[in-house]
Design a protein around this motif. Structure first.
Motif, mmCIF file in Angstrom:
data_model
loop_
_atom_site.group_PDB
_atom_site.id
_atom_site.type_symbol
_atom_site.label_atom_id
_atom_site.label_comp_id
_atom_site.label_asym_id
_atom_site.label_seq_id
_atom_site.Cartn_x
_atom_site.Cartn_y
_atom_site.Cartn_z
ATOM 1 N N PRO A 147 0.825 -1.215 0.000
ATOM 2 C CA PRO A 147 0.000 0.000 0.000
ATOM 3 C C PRO A 147 0.861 1.268 0.000
ATOM 4 C CG PRO A 147 -0.809 -1.562 1.620
ATOM 5 C CD PRO A 147 0.521 -2.088 1.132
ATOM 6 N N ILE A 148 0.356 2.306 -0.660
ATOM 7 C CA ILE A 148 1.046 3.593 -0.757
ATOM 8 C C ILE A 148 0.240 4.606 0.045
ATOM 9 C CG2 ILE A 148 1.852 5.389 -2.337
ATOM 10 C CD1 ILE A 148 1.719 3.115 -4.547
ATOM 11 N N SER A 149 0.849 5.234 1.032
ATOM 12 C CA SER A 149 0.153 6.214 1.863
ATOM 13 C C SER A 149 -0.103 7.492 1.075
ATOM 14 C CB SER A 149 0.975 6.549 3.109
ATOM 15 O OG SER A 149 1.044 5.410 3.947
ATOM 16 N N VAL A 150 -1.356 7.972 1.183
ATOM 17 C CA VAL A 150 -1.757 9.219 0.521
ATOM 18 C C VAL A 150 -2.515 10.061 1.544
ATOM 19 C CG1 VAL A 150 -1.760 8.233 -1.806
ATOM 20 C CG2 VAL A 150 -3.828 8.085 -0.421
ATOM 21 N N GLY A 151 -3.358 10.974 1.092
ATOM 22 C CA GLY A 151 -4.139 11.804 2.000
ATOM 23 C C GLY A 151 -5.265 11.015 2.651
ATOM 24 N N GLN A 152 -6.100 11.743 3.387
ATOM 25 C CA GLN A 152 -7.202 11.099 4.108
ATOM 26 C C GLN A 152 -8.355 10.766 3.172
ATOM 27 O OE1 GLN A 152 -8.158 13.801 7.247
ATOM 28 N NE2 GLN A 152 -6.422 13.192 8.473
ATOM 29 N N GLN A 153 -8.825 9.576 3.284
ATOM 30 C CA GLN A 153 -9.945 9.037 2.520
ATOM 31 C C GLN A 153 -9.776 9.208 1.009
ATOM 32 O OE1 GLN A 153 -13.476 10.804 4.314
ATOM 33 N NE2 GLN A 153 -13.634 9.074 5.701
ATOM 34 N N PRO A 154 -8.795 8.536 0.426
ATOM 35 C CA PRO A 154 -8.678 8.572 -1.030
ATOM 36 C C PRO A 154 -9.952 7.988 -1.636
ATOM 37 C CG PRO A 154 -7.294 6.841 -0.105
ATOM 38 C CD PRO A 154 -7.846 7.624 1.047
ATOM 39 N N ILE A 155 -10.518 8.696 -2.618
ATOM 40 C CA ILE A 155 -11.814 8.270 -3.143
ATOM 41 C C ILE A 155 -11.780 7.917 -4.624
ATOM 42 C CG2 ILE A 155 -12.624 10.634 -3.541
ATOM 43 C CD1 ILE A 155 -15.387 9.559 -2.480
ATOM 44 N N THR A 156 -10.987 8.634 -5.409
ATOM 45 C CA THR A 156 -10.834 8.304 -6.825
ATOM 46 C C THR A 156 -9.403 8.608 -7.246
ATOM 47 O OG1 THR A 156 -11.517 10.499 -7.580
ATOM 48 C CG2 THR A 156 -13.243 8.825 -7.417
ATOM 49 N N LEU A 157 -9.046 8.102 -8.418
ATOM 50 C CA LEU A 157 -7.732 8.409 -8.966
ATOM 51 C C LEU A 157 -7.787 8.389 -10.476
ATOM 52 C CD1 LEU A 157 -6.341 5.489 -9.921
ATOM 53 C CD2 LEU A 157 -6.084 5.274 -7.475
ATOM 54 N N ALA A 158 -6.812 9.018 -11.083
ATOM 55 C CA ALA A 158 -6.674 9.047 -12.537
ATOM 56 C C ALA A 158 -5.194 8.886 -12.864
ATOM 57 C CB ALA A 158 -7.202 10.363 -13.102
ATOM 58 N N ILE A 159 -4.936 8.182 -13.944
ATOM 59 C CA ILE A 159 -3.558 7.910 -14.348
ATOM 60 C C ILE A 159 -3.265 8.665 -15.643
ATOM 61 C CG2 ILE A 159 -1.933 6.094 -15.040
ATOM 62 C CD1 ILE A 159 -3.555 4.209 -13.206
ATOM 63 N N THR A 160 -2.082 9.255 -15.726
ATOM 64 C CA THR A 160 -1.697 9.979 -16.931
ATOM 65 C C THR A 160 -1.632 9.017 -18.116
ATOM 66 O OG1 THR A 160 0.644 9.711 -16.364
ATOM 67 C CG2 THR A 160 -0.418 11.785 -15.698
ATOM 68 N N PRO A 161 -1.873 9.534 -19.331
ATOM 69 C CA PRO A 161 -1.863 8.659 -20.509
ATOM 70 C C PRO A 161 -0.552 7.903 -20.721
ATOM 71 C CG PRO A 161 -2.831 10.765 -21.054
ATOM 72 C CD PRO A 161 -2.271 10.892 -19.658
ATOM 73 N N ASP A 162 0.573 8.466 -20.273
ATOM 74 C CA ASP A 162 1.846 7.754 -20.431
ATOM 75 C C ASP A 162 2.072 6.719 -19.330
ATOM 76 O OD1 ASP A 162 2.578 9.261 -18.205
ATOM 77 O OD2 ASP A 162 4.137 10.408 -19.251
ATOM 78 N N GLY A 163 1.146 6.658 -18.377
ATOM 79 C CA GLY A 163 1.203 5.637 -17.337
ATOM 80 C C GLY A 163 2.227 5.872 -16.247
ATOM 81 N N THR A 164 2.809 7.058 -16.164
ATOM 82 C CA THR A 164 3.869 7.286 -15.182
ATOM 83 C C THR A 164 3.384 7.822 -13.841
ATOM 84 O OG1 THR A 164 4.302 9.514 -16.009
ATOM 85 C CG2 THR A 164 5.598 7.705 -16.981
ATOM 86 N N THR A 165 2.241 8.516 -13.841
ATOM 87 C CA THR A 165 1.772 9.146 -12.616
ATOM 88 C C THR A 165 0.290 8.889 -12.398
ATOM 89 O OG1 THR A 165 3.375 10.931 -12.978
ATOM 90 C CG2 THR A 165 1.671 11.332 -11.320
ATOM 91 N N ALA A 166 -0.060 8.587 -11.159
ATOM 92 C CA ALA A 166 -1.466 8.485 -10.753
ATOM 93 C C ALA A 166 -1.732 9.664 -9.828
ATOM 94 C CB ALA A 166 -1.725 7.175 -10.023
ATOM 95 N N TYR A 167 -2.878 10.322 -10.015
ATOM 96 C CA TYR A 167 -3.281 11.430 -9.151
ATOM 97 C C TYR A 167 -4.460 10.955 -8.316
ATOM 98 C CZ TYR A 167 -0.174 14.421 -11.732
ATOM 99 O OH TYR A 167 0.963 14.975 -12.282
ATOM 100 N N VAL A 168 -4.321 11.074 -6.991
ATOM 101 C CA VAL A 168 -5.327 10.569 -6.062
ATOM 102 C C VAL A 168 -6.114 11.725 -5.461
ATOM 103 C CG1 VAL A 168 -5.732 9.202 -3.979
ATOM 104 C CG2 VAL A 168 -3.825 8.626 -5.510
ATOM 105 N N ALA A 169 -7.434 11.674 -5.601
ATOM 106 C CA ALA A 169 -8.315 12.660 -4.967
ATOM 107 C C ALA A 169 -8.611 12.180 -3.556
ATOM 108 C CB ALA A 169 -9.610 12.792 -5.765
ATOM 109 N N ASN A 170 -8.317 13.031 -2.579
ATOM 110 C CA ASN A 170 -8.517 12.700 -1.166
ATOM 111 C C ASN A 170 -9.688 13.516 -0.636
ATOM 112 O OD1 ASN A 170 -5.978 11.106 -0.895
ATOM 113 N ND2 ASN A 170 -5.069 13.061 -1.408
ATOM 114 N N ILE A 171 -10.799 12.870 -0.343
ATOM 115 C CA ILE A 171 -12.010 13.603 0.008
ATOM 116 C C ILE A 171 -11.936 14.290 1.372
ATOM 117 C CG2 ILE A 171 -13.345 11.722 1.051
ATOM 118 C CD1 ILE A 171 -15.691 12.879 -0.795
#
Length: 166
Positions: free
Chosen positions: A7-31
């Motif tokens: 598991p990768i620690s992120v902010g509180q209550q991660p709810i959704t994520l999106a990955i860049t088209p090149d597949g290098t970065t995921a952005y996590v929305a923390n509600i």
């Protein structure tokens, strides 16, 4: 392989994520955190949180990977994030209680569902301006766009129907 990783620690209550088209970065929305967390997919590590000053309920990345759009549900806005610099821009006002976002395959328009407004706000990504709200059914939750970009479909939870937007 069907096995889970570390598991990768992120902010509180991660709810959704999106990955860049090149597949290098995921952005996590923390509600429950006032930031979005980028994750380096190749190393599996979280980067420095991107401050939004508000929580985010959903996120989408443009097809060119240059911009992420974070939905700020409590503040009725969408904040763009420059993925090259990791900085947040000025929030864009949308409808009441925005819930989800989808971007057309050509990257020209982002559609934001607004739960309490019973509409969808289109955002012209070239200018980052919101267009007039589009009425849909009751409590619109998720927006999905056809691969050719000609139609967005909106799932309306209380109406028990789906509204196409051409």
């Amino acid at each position: 392989t069907g096995t889970s990783g570390t598991p990768i620690s992120v902010g509180q209550q991660p709810i959704t994520l999106a990955i860049t088209p090149d597949g290098t970065t995921a952005y996590v929305a923390n509600i429950s955190s006032p930031h979005v967390t980028p994750i380096d997919v190749t190393t599996g590590t979280a980067g420095a949180p991107i401050a939004l000053g508000r929580s985010s309920a959903a996120i989408a990345v443009t097809p060119d990977g240059a911009t992420a759009y974070a939905v700020n549900d409590v503040h009725d806005t969408v904040t763009l994030i420059d993925t090259a610099t990791g900085t947040a821009g000025t929030p864009i006002p949308v409808g009441d209680f925005p819930f989800s976002i989808a971007i057309t395959p050509d990257g020209a328009t982002a559609y934001v569902s607004n739960l309490s407004s019973n509409n969808v706000t289109p955002i012209a990504t070239a200018t980052n301006t919101a267009g007039p709200p589009i009425p849909v059914g009751s409590v619109p939750r998720v927006v999905a766009i056809t691969p050719d970009g000609t139609t967005a479909y909106v799932a309306n939870a209380v109406s028990n129907n789906v509204t196409p937007i051409a």
